[in-house]
Design a protein around this motif. Structure first.
Motif, mmCIF file in Angstrom:
data_model
loop_
_atom_site.group_PDB
_atom_site.id
_atom_site.type_symbol
_atom_site.label_atom_id
_atom_site.label_comp_id
_atom_site.label_asym_id
_atom_site.label_seq_id
_atom_site.Cartn_x
_atom_site.Cartn_y
_atom_site.Cartn_z
ATOM 1 N N VAL A 94 -36.382 82.724 21.575
ATOM 2 C CA VAL A 94 -35.568 82.148 20.505
ATOM 3 C C VAL A 94 -34.260 81.646 21.118
ATOM 4 C CG1 VAL A 94 -34.365 82.591 18.324
ATOM 5 C CG2 VAL A 94 -36.538 83.767 18.815
ATOM 6 N N ILE A 95 -33.992 80.378 20.925
ATOM 7 C CA ILE A 95 -32.749 79.774 21.407
ATOM 8 C C ILE A 95 -31.910 79.413 20.184
ATOM 9 C CG2 ILE A 95 -31.706 77.830 22.647
ATOM 10 C CD1 ILE A 95 -34.276 77.680 24.343
ATOM 11 N N VAL A 96 -30.682 79.883 20.158
ATOM 12 C CA VAL A 96 -29.805 79.641 19.004
ATOM 13 C C VAL A 96 -28.550 78.901 19.474
ATOM 14 C CG1 VAL A 96 -28.521 80.695 17.103
ATOM 15 C CG2 VAL A 96 -30.620 81.782 17.947
ATOM 16 N N PHE A 97 -28.382 77.687 18.960
ATOM 17 C CA PHE A 97 -27.142 76.934 19.206
ATOM 18 C C PHE A 97 -26.147 77.293 18.115
ATOM 19 C CE2 PHE A 97 -27.631 73.769 22.574
ATOM 20 C CZ PHE A 97 -29.009 73.676 22.750
ATOM 21 N N LEU A 98 -24.907 77.580 18.522
ATOM 22 C CA LEU A 98 -23.821 77.817 17.570
ATOM 23 C C LEU A 98 -22.815 76.688 17.766
ATOM 24 C CD1 LEU A 98 -24.941 80.747 18.545
ATOM 25 C CD2 LEU A 98 -22.833 81.611 17.513
ATOM 26 N N VAL A 99 -22.650 75.842 16.731
ATOM 27 C CA VAL A 99 -21.775 74.672 16.888
ATOM 28 C C VAL A 99 -20.915 74.502 15.634
ATOM 29 C CG1 VAL A 99 -21.635 72.238 17.527
ATOM 30 C CG2 VAL A 99 -23.641 73.580 18.221
ATOM 31 N N THR A 100 -19.608 74.456 15.832
ATOM 32 C CA THR A 100 -18.703 74.272 14.684
ATOM 33 C C THR A 100 -17.680 73.182 14.992
ATOM 34 O OG1 THR A 100 -17.122 75.886 15.546
ATOM 35 C CG2 THR A 100 -18.848 76.723 14.058
ATOM 36 N N GLY A 101 -17.175 72.590 13.911
ATOM 37 C CA GLY A 101 -16.064 71.657 14.056
ATOM 38 C C GLY A 101 -16.484 70.201 14.106
ATOM 39 N N GLY A 102 -15.668 69.371 13.441
ATOM 40 C CA GLY A 102 -15.977 67.950 13.353
ATOM 41 C C GLY A 102 -15.984 67.238 14.690
ATOM 42 N N ALA A 103 -15.235 67.774 15.658
ATOM 43 C CA ALA A 103 -15.177 67.125 16.977
ATOM 44 C C ALA A 103 -16.551 67.134 17.656
ATOM 45 C CB ALA A 103 -14.144 67.822 17.855
ATOM 46 N N LYS A 104 -17.394 68.090 17.243
ATOM 47 C CA LYS A 104 -18.731 68.200 17.866
ATOM 48 C C LYS A 104 -19.761 67.330 17.142
ATOM 49 C CE LYS A 104 -17.555 71.679 20.664
ATOM 50 N NZ LYS A 104 -18.025 73.080 20.528
#
Ligand code: 6PG
Length: 250
Positions: A194-204
């Motif tokens: 299981v690979i989990v990407f955690l991504v937050t913020g409009g810049a991303k």
């Protein structure tokens, strides 16, 4: 379907909700792996995004729901700085999680950063090979972040590590980076269940759209290399990071 990467995208109102979901996935996979094979091997990610999730994992109610005695923690990448340097990914995990979870020293495998970056990369690869011997690397859970340039772990656009298919761990020297890095290579990351990407913020948001909906070009968008051979990928995004995605992707 054969060859189809199993991928799920989940969008959350804010970082707190996303972090709780990530921590819940960690606890669930830890329990599942422990039940099925008596051990759970985890790759932690660095940077700032996972900080809140790590704090949740080290606190009630989650901390007592995780079979910590069966876990081994590794890092998908590391900045090649001393572990007490504020930029260290291991140092961040130590301050948020490791000091608060009941883990023995033998269960925590920081990337060595006291020698040369080449020598430390070779040493970490040997530690991984010893851990998984006689088989290949096979992590139960892999956390990853995403950079605004589409990098993940320390797989940066246009770097030799992107093309590496034999080594498990590579040194990374990128002019744009203020320090050398050590990264696990795509084949090892892709060997995770299981690979989990955690991504937050409009810049991303532009990078998220490029990775999930853009033309396939992993040399330019390294996170596109992440296609687990047997496992699945879960993208945890907050609304800002997901804002450019089409409805069909969400
Ligand atoms: C690192 C990370 C890197 C990180 C992304 C996102 O060492 O920097 O492993 O891949 O996950 O750059 O970083 P933030 O979470 O700080 O935005």
């Amino acid at each position: 379907m054969a060859g189809e990467v199993r991928r799920r995208v989940a969008v959350f109102d804010d970082e707190e909700e996303l972090s709780l979901a990530a921590a819940g996935l960690f606890a669930l996979q830890a329990r599942r792996a422990t039940v099925s094979r008596g051990r759970c091997d985890v790759l932690l990610s660095g940077g700032e995004t996972p900080r809140r999730c790590y704090l949740m994992l080290g606190a009630e109610p989650l901390v007592s729901s995780i079979p910590w005695g069966a876990l081994h923690l590794f890092w998908g990448d590391e900045r090649h700085v001393p572990h007490d340097d504020p930029r260290s990914n291991y140092g961040m995990a130590l301050r948020t999680l490791l000091r608060r979870a009941p883990l023995g020293e033998a269960q925590v495998h920081p990337v060595p950063c006291a020698g040369t970056v080449q020598g430390d990369a070779l040493a970490y690869e040997q530690e991984l090979r010893n851990h998984f011997a006689p088989g290949p690397a096979a992590f139960d859970l892999c956390f990853l972040g995403l950079g605004e340039d589409g990098h993940t772990a320390s797989l940066f656009p246009g770097t030799p590590a992107l093309r590496e298919r034999e080594r498990w761990v590579c040194e990374v020297q990128v002019p744009s980076q203020r320090f050398d890095r050590i990264t696990l290579t795509a084949p090892v990351l892709n060997a995770s269940s299981v690979i989990v990407f955690l991504v937050t913020g409009g810049a991303k948001a532009p990078a998220v759209k490029e990775v999930l909906e853009g033309e396939r070009d992993p040399q330019r968008v390294p996170a596109q290399l992440i296609e687990p051979t047997q496992g699945r990928v879960v993208w945890l995004l907050d609304r800002d990071a997901a804002r450019l995605l089409s409805q069909t992707t969400r």
